[in-house]
Design a protein around this motif. Structure first.
Motif, PDB file in Angstrom:
ATOM      1  N   MET A  81     -67.924 -41.454  65.702  1.00 41.03           N
ATOM      2  CA  MET A  81     -68.560 -42.565  66.411  1.00 41.03           C
ATOM      3  C   MET A  81     -70.070 -42.375  66.483  1.00 41.03           C
ATOM      4  O   MET A  81     -70.572 -41.275  66.707  1.00 41.03           O
ATOM      5  CB  MET A  81     -68.007 -42.677  67.828  1.00 41.03           C
ATOM      6  N   GLN A  82     -70.799 -43.468  66.310  1.00 39.63           N
ATOM      7  CA  GLN A  82     -72.231 -43.462  66.560  1.00 39.63           C
ATOM      8  C   GLN A  82     -72.477 -43.499  68.069  1.00 39.63           C
ATOM      9  O   GLN A  82     -71.584 -43.819  68.851  1.00 39.63           O
ATOM     10  CB  GLN A  82     -72.883 -44.681  65.892  1.00 39.63           C
ATOM     11  N   ASP A  83     -73.712 -43.187  68.466  1.00 44.22           N
ATOM     12  CA  ASP A  83     -74.020 -43.137  69.896  1.00 44.22           C
ATOM     13  C   ASP A  83     -73.762 -44.472  70.582  1.00 44.22           C
ATOM     14  O   ASP A  83     -73.290 -44.512  71.727  1.00 44.22           O
ATOM     15  CB  ASP A  83     -75.474 -42.709  70.112  1.00 44.22           C
ATOM     16  N   ARG A  84     -74.058 -45.569  69.913  1.00 46.94           N
ATOM     17  CA  ARG A  84     -73.802 -46.881  70.518  1.00 46.94           C
ATOM     18  C   ARG A  84     -72.314 -47.058  70.785  1.00 46.94           C
ATOM     19  O   ARG A  84     -71.914 -47.556  71.838  1.00 46.94           O
ATOM     20  CB  ARG A  84     -74.301 -47.995  69.604  1.00 46.94           C
ATOM     21  N   GLU A  85     -71.495 -46.646  69.837  1.00 43.51           N
ATOM     22  CA  GLU A  85     -70.050 -46.768  70.007  1.00 43.51           C
ATOM     23  C   GLU A  85     -69.555 -45.877  71.140  1.00 43.51           C
ATOM     24  O   GLU A  85     -68.676 -46.273  71.917  1.00 43.51           O
ATOM     25  CB  GLU A  85     -69.346 -46.401  68.708  1.00 43.51           C
ATOM     26  N   LYS A  86     -70.115 -44.688  71.255  1.00 48.85           N
ATOM     27  CA  LYS A  86     -69.717 -43.795  72.346  1.00 48.85           C
ATOM     28  C   LYS A  86     -70.026 -44.429  73.702  1.00 48.85           C
ATOM     29  O   LYS A  86     -69.197 -44.410  74.622  1.00 48.85           O
ATOM     30  CB  LYS A  86     -70.446 -42.454  72.226  1.00 48.85           C
ATOM     31  N   ALA A  87     -71.228 -44.977  73.809  1.00 47.84           N
ATOM     32  CA  ALA A  87     -71.625 -45.591  75.077  1.00 47.84           C
ATOM     33  C   ALA A  87     -70.704 -46.753  75.423  1.00 47.84           C
ATOM     34  O   ALA A  87     -70.248 -46.893  76.566  1.00 47.84           O
ATOM     35  CB  ALA A  87     -73.079 -46.056  74.998  1.00 47.84           C
ATOM     36  N   MET A  88     -70.415 -47.609  74.443  1.00 45.35           N
ATOM     37  CA  MET A  88     -69.555 -48.766  74.682  1.00 45.35           C
ATOM     38  C   MET A  88     -68.132 -48.339  75.014  1.00 45.35           C
ATOM     39  O   MET A  88     -67.504 -48.888  75.924  1.00 45.35           O
ATOM     40  CB  MET A  88     -69.557 -49.665  73.446  1.00 45.35           C
ATOM     41  N   ALA A  89     -67.608 -47.373  74.284  1.00 43.04           N
ATOM     42  CA  ALA A  89     -66.230 -46.941  74.490  1.00 43.04           C
ATOM     43  C   ALA A  89     -66.034 -46.376  75.893  1.00 43.04           C
ATOM     44  O   ALA A  89     -65.038 -46.659  76.562  1.00 43.04           O
ATOM     45  CB  ALA A  89     -65.846 -45.901  73.438  1.00 43.04           C
ATOM     46  N   LEU A  90     -66.987 -45.578  76.358  1.00 43.50           N
ATOM     47  CA  LEU A  90     -66.865 -44.981  77.691  1.00 43.50           C
ATOM     48  C   LEU A  90     -67.071 -46.027  78.786  1.00 43.50           C
ATOM     49  O   LEU A  90     -66.417 -45.976  79.835  1.00 43.50           O
ATOM     50  CB  LEU A  90     -67.864 -43.839  77.838  1.00 43.50           C
ATOM     51  N   LEU A 143     -83.368 -48.972  88.253  1.00 39.82           N
ATOM     52  CA  LEU A 143     -83.908 -49.104  89.605  1.00 39.82           C
ATOM     53  C   LEU A 143     -83.674 -50.532  90.067  1.00 39.82           C
ATOM     54  O   LEU A 143     -84.411 -51.449  89.720  1.00 39.82           O
ATOM     55  CB  LEU A 143     -85.395 -48.742  89.622  1.00 39.82           C
ATOM     56  N   VAL A 144     -82.621 -50.719  90.858  1.00 38.81           N
ATOM     57  CA  VAL A 144     -82.094 -52.043  91.180  1.00 38.81           C
ATOM     58  C   VAL A 144     -81.915 -52.163  92.688  1.00 38.81           C
ATOM     59  O   VAL A 144     -81.386 -51.253  93.329  1.00 38.81           O
ATOM     60  CB  VAL A 144     -80.740 -52.266  90.475  1.00 38.81           C
ATOM     61  N   ILE A 145     -82.339 -53.272  93.266  1.00 38.44           N
ATOM     62  CA  ILE A 145     -82.195 -53.490  94.700  1.00 38.44           C
ATOM     63  C   ILE A 145     -80.719 -53.655  95.066  1.00 38.44           C
ATOM     64  O   ILE A 145     -80.003 -54.486  94.513  1.00 38.44           O
ATOM     65  CB  ILE A 145     -82.953 -54.753  95.147  1.00 38.44           C
ATOM     66  N   GLY A 146     -80.245 -52.857  96.007  1.00 40.26           N
ATOM     67  CA  GLY A 146     -78.896 -53.007  96.523  1.00 40.26           C
ATOM     68  C   GLY A 146     -77.792 -52.695  95.534  1.00 40.26           C
ATOM     69  O   GLY A 146     -76.640 -53.088  95.741  1.00 40.26           O
ATOM     70  N   HIS A 147     -78.109 -51.970  94.489  1.00 42.09           N
ATOM     71  CA  HIS A 147     -77.115 -51.713  93.452  1.00 42.09           C
ATOM     72  C   HIS A 147     -77.555 -50.469  92.685  1.00 42.09           C
ATOM     73  O   HIS A 147     -78.739 -50.102  92.700  1.00 42.09           O
ATOM     74  CB  HIS A 147     -77.020 -52.918  92.523  1.00 42.09           C
ATOM     75  N   CYS A 148     -76.620 -49.801  92.031  1.00 37.74           N
ATOM     76  CA  CYS A 148     -76.930 -48.617  91.231  1.00 37.74           C
ATOM     77  C   CYS A 148     -76.288 -48.751  89.856  1.00 37.74           C
ATOM     78  O   CYS A 148     -75.100 -49.072  89.752  1.00 37.74           O
ATOM     79  CB  CYS A 148     -76.410 -47.347  91.907  1.00 37.74           C
ATOM     80  N   ILE A 149     -77.065 -48.506  88.831  1.00 37.50           N
ATOM     81  CA  ILE A 149     -76.604 -48.564  87.449  1.00 37.50           C
ATOM     82  C   ILE A 149     -77.276 -47.426  86.687  1.00 37.50           C
ATOM     83  O   ILE A 149     -78.405 -47.042  86.994  1.00 37.50           O
ATOM     84  CB  ILE A 149     -76.954 -49.906  86.771  1.00 37.50           C
ATOM     85  N   THR A 150     -76.600 -46.900  85.701  1.00 42.72           N
ATOM     86  CA  THR A 150     -77.187 -45.898  84.817  1.00 42.72           C
ATOM     87  C   THR A 150     -77.379 -46.510  83.437  1.00 42.72           C
ATOM     88  O   THR A 150     -76.545 -47.283  82.964  1.00 42.72           O
ATOM     89  CB  THR A 150     -76.287 -44.656  84.733  1.00 42.72           C
ATOM     90  N   GLN A 151     -78.480 -46.152  82.796  1.00 40.18           N
ATOM     91  CA  GLN A 151     -78.762 -46.603  81.439  1.00 40.18           C
ATOM     92  C   GLN A 151     -78.483 -45.474  80.451  1.00 40.18           C
ATOM     93  O   GLN A 151     -78.617 -44.299  80.783  1.00 40.18           O
ATOM     94  CB  GLN A 151     -80.216 -47.034  81.305  1.00 40.18           C
ATOM     95  N   ALA A 152     -78.126 -45.855  79.240  1.00 43.42           N
ATOM     96  CA  ALA A 152     -77.898 -44.881  78.174  1.00 43.42           C
ATOM     97  C   ALA A 152     -78.911 -45.109  77.059  1.00 43.42           C
ATOM     98  O   ALA A 152     -79.306 -46.249  76.783  1.00 43.42           O
ATOM     99  CB  ALA A 152     -76.480 -45.017  77.623  1.00 43.42           C
ATOM    100  N   PHE A 153     -79.312 -44.022  76.418  1.00 38.67           N
ATOM    101  CA  PHE A 153     -80.317 -44.100  75.348  1.00 38.67           C
ATOM    102  C   PHE A 153     -79.626 -43.911  74.005  1.00 38.67           C
ATOM    103  O   PHE A 153     -78.958 -42.908  73.765  1.00 38.67           O
ATOM    104  CB  PHE A 153     -81.373 -43.015  75.546  1.00 38.67           C
ATOM    105  N   PHE A 154     -79.781 -44.886  73.143  1.00 39.38           N
ATOM    106  CA  PHE A 154     -79.300 -44.779  71.767  1.00 39.38           C
ATOM    107  C   PHE A 154     -80.035 -45.801  70.924  1.00 39.38           C
ATOM    108  O   PHE A 154     -80.668 -46.725  71.446  1.00 39.38           O
ATOM    109  CB  PHE A 154     -77.780 -44.968  71.672  1.00 39.38           C
ATOM    110  N   ASP A 155     -79.988 -45.614  69.629  1.00 38.38           N
ATOM    111  CA  ASP A 155     -80.691 -46.492  68.686  1.00 38.38           C
ATOM    112  C   ASP A 155     -82.175 -46.587  69.009  1.00 38.38           C
ATOM    113  O   ASP A 155     -82.813 -47.635  68.810  1.00 38.38           O
ATOM    114  CB  ASP A 155     -80.069 -47.893  68.663  1.00 38.38           C
ATOM    115  N   GLY A 156     -82.728 -45.508  69.573  1.00 37.88           N
ATOM    116  CA  GLY A 156     -84.161 -45.455  69.837  1.00 37.88           C
ATOM    117  C   GLY A 156     -84.631 -46.240  71.038  1.00 37.88           C
ATOM    118  O   GLY A 156     -85.842 -46.439  71.199  1.00 37.88           O
ATOM    119  N   ARG A 157     -83.726 -46.662  71.920  1.00 40.01           N
ATOM    120  CA  ARG A 157     -84.138 -47.468  73.058  1.00 40.01           C
ATOM    121  C   ARG A 157     -83.106 -47.338  74.177  1.00 40.01           C
ATOM    122  O   ARG A 157     -82.013 -46.809  73.981  1.00 40.01           O
ATOM    123  CB  ARG A 157     -84.302 -48.943  72.662  1.00 40.01           C
ATOM    124  N   TRP A 158     -83.466 -47.838  75.365  1.00 42.24           N
ATOM    125  CA  TRP A 158     -82.573 -47.788  76.519  1.00 42.24           C
ATOM    126  C   TRP A 158     -81.688 -49.023  76.562  1.00 42.24           C
ATOM    127  O   TRP A 158     -82.088 -50.116  76.134  1.00 42.24           O
ATOM    128  CB  TRP A 158     -83.379 -47.692  77.821  1.00 42.24           C
TER     129      TRP A 158
END
Length: 830
Positions: free
Chosen positions: A128-137, A192-207
């Motif tokens: 799997m490419q990194d994009r696929e890993k991020a999507m699959a999880l 960085l989100v008001i009233g909410h928490c999210i994590t970003q993943a880095f792949f394909d050279g961008r977030w």
């Protein structure tokens, strides 16, 4: 099912006993959902060989937990989180019937994991490419947990969330996603989100921002690239074009726009977060010790943490220990002092007090328990910290309260004094389990793999208990795609997917369809949550179709794949249809949209380029608004405005004009088009078949620009009145925390300040409204210079607080946006 010959006699005996077995071996709600035709069944597997041990069990009937369950909701929707009408599994009991400890036993159906590495391996495959890993999880996450509160320490552990709890809040979900992605080798950062928490993943050279809590990701206008936090902050329309808050949430414009209001931070991406990475579901079973995975809960259910909003998603299994006092083996399982044994009866040594101390330890959190001892006379005490002891009766629930610390290990002390005896003791603990991580079966053949890490001999008995039911057959798969045709083409992307209705094999009616579309033929995950739909939650309810809400959600000249399954009115889902494919042909959104403002001529011209992808456009539609990140609309519409007092909720249509050119004058005193003279603009391409693209990125005009045409004639002694007008930005709907509560509003509405730089003494101006007024007292020419200036408030937020959804204003400054002037002459006649 396969039964090894040497176990056949025992197995047949179990089948005879199963004829009278009760379906209540599981818990609620399934234990009481019985039908006269239900057939309770059991399968017993004995393991004596070295691990792994593989076997299969065949489940009959037509209904099981999987085909009677709709996809999991996110838990934020008013529609709830889980729709399940029945469950065939009741329990799986794994017990040590031998004479040596069994180390780290585990039973897998190929869909369970006991470490974070195993959880990742369930979703991520080699190559799997990194994009696929991020999507699959991400897709695995949204199918296993929903939003509900509890202990922050416990619920930030992905292994515990998947196996024990099945829920957590957004903050803990963002931690879990970080841990899963890191385990897969991805770099992460908090959004960085008001009233909410999210994590970003880095792949394909961008977030890229993938929200596991609210079951959402947002695509850029190429309908392929997942947007980053900053791209969403800049353009809230990326959320407005995407379905949010899970598959059970109906389509609503307001929920999407409300969700977009949380995204406000305009700084650089950075920082880190991580989950607990070393947790496992490892366990050791002493002789006489057993774990029972059980479907359903006690009544009332037992749980750890906050009272569940959805109690049927909490399951209660058992952890049980029953030492055999007829053999000396019982001494290996306890710390023993001054205890004598004779004929399977324990007593205190003469003149002493005998004590036995057992350590009870489980990978699942304890939520209750009881002691069954014979005869009466022994005294028991419990220590949950290994230091302090409290007397215990038969009921142990008080030691494992929902609000108390999570207990995975405790000590139980038994004291024998005088003539007290102990012939039998059975220690039973209630444990909490997440329903989707149990070793479940479904109709048909089920493969299981038992493993352990025991050195030497082991003797394990595994007992599967289930109920076979055939009251309703699953519907047949929808037989054919109607539009777009399979392996066909579509003209445009404003599609209505249609399929031949499914037939129900039992004569029931079709109640719902589940639609999925992907850009990959294996259909491992949907293209986005806009294509992961229950038709009953859309405007197409009751029909064998799904209507896309707008054009431009699919890319032209790309092959897409889709399939559908049906559910009947008995709540049973049928199999997926064949995977159909099609290629869309349409114009693509225009590129390089920008406003070129000529100060000398005071004219702003919107220019763009045709997109080389897709069909060639023959004309364009231009839209304008003062709302940053606006969504295009050809008709007036109602928009959520929060607490804003300055704006009406009814917004006007923002269509300006249609043109065959690649430019249009949109700003200045000479522009009289509707919805022109705004700050933000988008363009839509149209091909020779009248098929539209999605809207372009927005272009920003300079502001302020005074676009009103001056009134240049006046009369002596007559009232003169003229309204100056300048463009401005309304900002967008944004969230702030006011008095501890989340409050959405158009906080950044700009208010031009008007003034007269040069003019006759009789001429006045209202600085707030821009109204020029006065009464000329003499004839002649009056040279006038007016100006409009815009300043805006800039709030810098504390990033440390914001990464956990909390708003803390670090500083507030005022920024000068710009100043515009307009010169004209008023000719005053007698």
């Amino acid at each position: 099912m396969i039964t090894p010959p040497k176990f056949r006699f025992a197995y047949c005996l179990v089948l005879l006993l199963a004829a009278n077995a009760s379906a209540s071996e599981g818990g609620e709600p399934w234990a009481s959902m019985t039908q006269p035709s239900d057939a309770p069944k059991q399968h017993v597997e004995t393991v004596t060989t070295s691990s792994p041990h593989k076997y299969t069990v065949t489940q009959g009937g037509t209904m099981d937990g999987e085909n009677c369950r709709s996809p999991l909701g996110c838990g934020l929707s008013r529609e709830g989180v889980l729709e399940q009408t029945w469950e065939s599994n009741r329990s799986v009991r794994l017990e040590n019937t031998g004479e040596s400890d069994v180390v780290n036993p585990w039973l897998s159906n190929g869909r369970t994991g006991r470490t974070i590495a195993e959880l990742v391996a369930l979703a991520v495959t080699p190559g799997m490419q990194d994009r696929e890993k991020a999507m699959a999880l991400w897709f695995q996450e949204i199918q296993h947990r929903y939003h509900w509160a509890g202990d922050n320490t416990e619920l930030g552990d992905p292994v515990k969330v998947f196996n024990i709890y099945g829920h957590n809040t957004c903050g803990n979900d963002s931690i879990c996603m970080a841990g899963l992605w890191k385990t897969a080798g991805l770099k992460i950062a908090p959004a960085l989100v008001i009233g909410h928490c999210i994590t970003q993943a880095f792949f394909d050279g961008r977030w890229h921002l993938l929200d596991g809590d609210e079951h959402t990701l947002y695509l850029l206008r190429d309908n392929e690239t997942i947007a980053s936090e900053q791209e969403i902050v800049r353009d809230h329309d990326l959320i407005a074009r995407t379905h949010t808050q899970g598959i059970l949430q109906p389509e609503t414009r307001s929920s999407e726009q409300y969700e977009s209001s949380r995204h406000v931070f305009e700084g650089a991406i950075g920082g880190d977060r991580n989950a607990k990475m070393d947790t496992s579901m490892n366990m050791t079973l002493r002789p006489g010790e057993a774990i029972t995975w059980r479907w359903g809960h006690l009544n009332p259910g037992k749980f750890r943490g906050r009272k569940p909003l959805y109690p049927d998603t909490i399951y209660n299994g058992n952890w049980e220990y029953q030492p055999d006092f007829s053999k000396e083996l019982w001494r290996k399982g306890a710390a023993v002092e001054n205890v004598a044994a004779s004929g399977g009866v324990l007593t205190a040594e003469s003149g002493k007090t005998g004590t036995l101390t057992w350590t009870i330890k489980s990978p699942y959190v304890f939520v209750g328990g009881r002691i069954e001892a014979e005869p009466a006379g022994a005294k028991f005490a419990v220590s949950t910290d290994g230091k302090t002891w409290k007397d215990a009766g038969a009921n142990l629930d008080a030691f494992f309260t929902p609000e108390g610390p999570a207990v995975y290990e405790y000590k139980l002390k038994c004291q024998l004094a005088g003539d007290a005896q102990l012939k039998k003791v059975r220690i039973v603990n209630d444990i909490q389990m997440a329903p989707f991580a149990l070793p479940s079966m479904k109709v048909g053949e089920n493969a299981f793999v038992y493993t352990d890490e025991t050195k030497g001999e082991r003797q394990i008995r595994i007992t599967h208990s289930w109920v076979e039911r055939s009251l309703a057959k699953p519907p047949a798969a929808p037989p054919a795609a109607i539009a777009p045709a399979d392996d066909g083409e579509s003209s445009g992307t404003e599609l209505v997917f249609q399929w031949a209705p499914a037939s129900d094999l039992g004569g029931n009616t079709i109640a719902d369809y589940h639609f999925e579309l992907a850009n990959r033929p294996d259909m491992k995950w949907p293209l986005s949550t806009s294509f992961y739909k229950l038709i009953s939650r859309t405007g197409d309810k009751g029909k064998a179709q799904f209507t896309l809400p707008m054009p431009g959600l699919l890319a032209s000249e790309k092959k897409y794949y889709w399939h559908v399954r049906a559910k009947n009115d008995k709540g049973v889902w049928g199999p997926w249809s064949k995977t159909w494919s099609f290629t869309a042909h349409a114009p693509e959104y225009p590129l390089d949209v920008a406003v070129d403002f000529d100060k000398d001529k005071s004219i702003g011209t919107l220019r763009w380029k045709a997109n080389p992808a897709g069909r060639a456009p023959v004309k364009y539609r231009v839209y304008g608004s003062d709302e940053k990140g606006f969504s295009i609309s050809d008709v007036p519409y109602t928009a959520p405005i929060g607490t804003t007092k300055e704006l009406p909720p009814q917004f006007p249509a923002n269509f300006i004009a249609e043109t065959t050119a690649t430019e249009l004058a949109v700003l200045g005193p000479g522009v009289k088009l509707p919805a022109a003279n705004k700050t933000y603009y988008r363009v839509v391409a149209i091909d020779n078949q009248e098929k539209r693209s999605g809207p372009s990125d927005y272009a920003t005009a300079p502001r302020p620009v005074i676009f009103s045409t001056p009134l240049t004639a006046a009369k002596v002694k007559a009232d003169f009145k003229f309204q100056l007008a300048a463009n401005r930005s309304l900002g967008d709907l944004r969230m702030r925390v006011i008095n501890g509560g989340e409050t959405a509003s158009f906080w950044d509405v700009e208010k031009p300040k008007y003034s007269i730089q040069q003019g006759p003494a009789w001429l006045k101006i209202d600085a707030a409204t821009g109204v020029l007024s006065g009464t000329p007292d003499a004839a002649g020419s009056a040279e006038v210079v007016v100006s409009a200036a815009i300043d805006r408030e800039v709030r810098k937020l504390d990033e440390g607080a914001l990464k956990w959804g909390d708003e803390k204003v670090a500083s507030t400054t005022t920024e000068h946006v710009g100043t515009a002037t307009q010169k004209f002459t008023i000719d005053v006649q007698p």
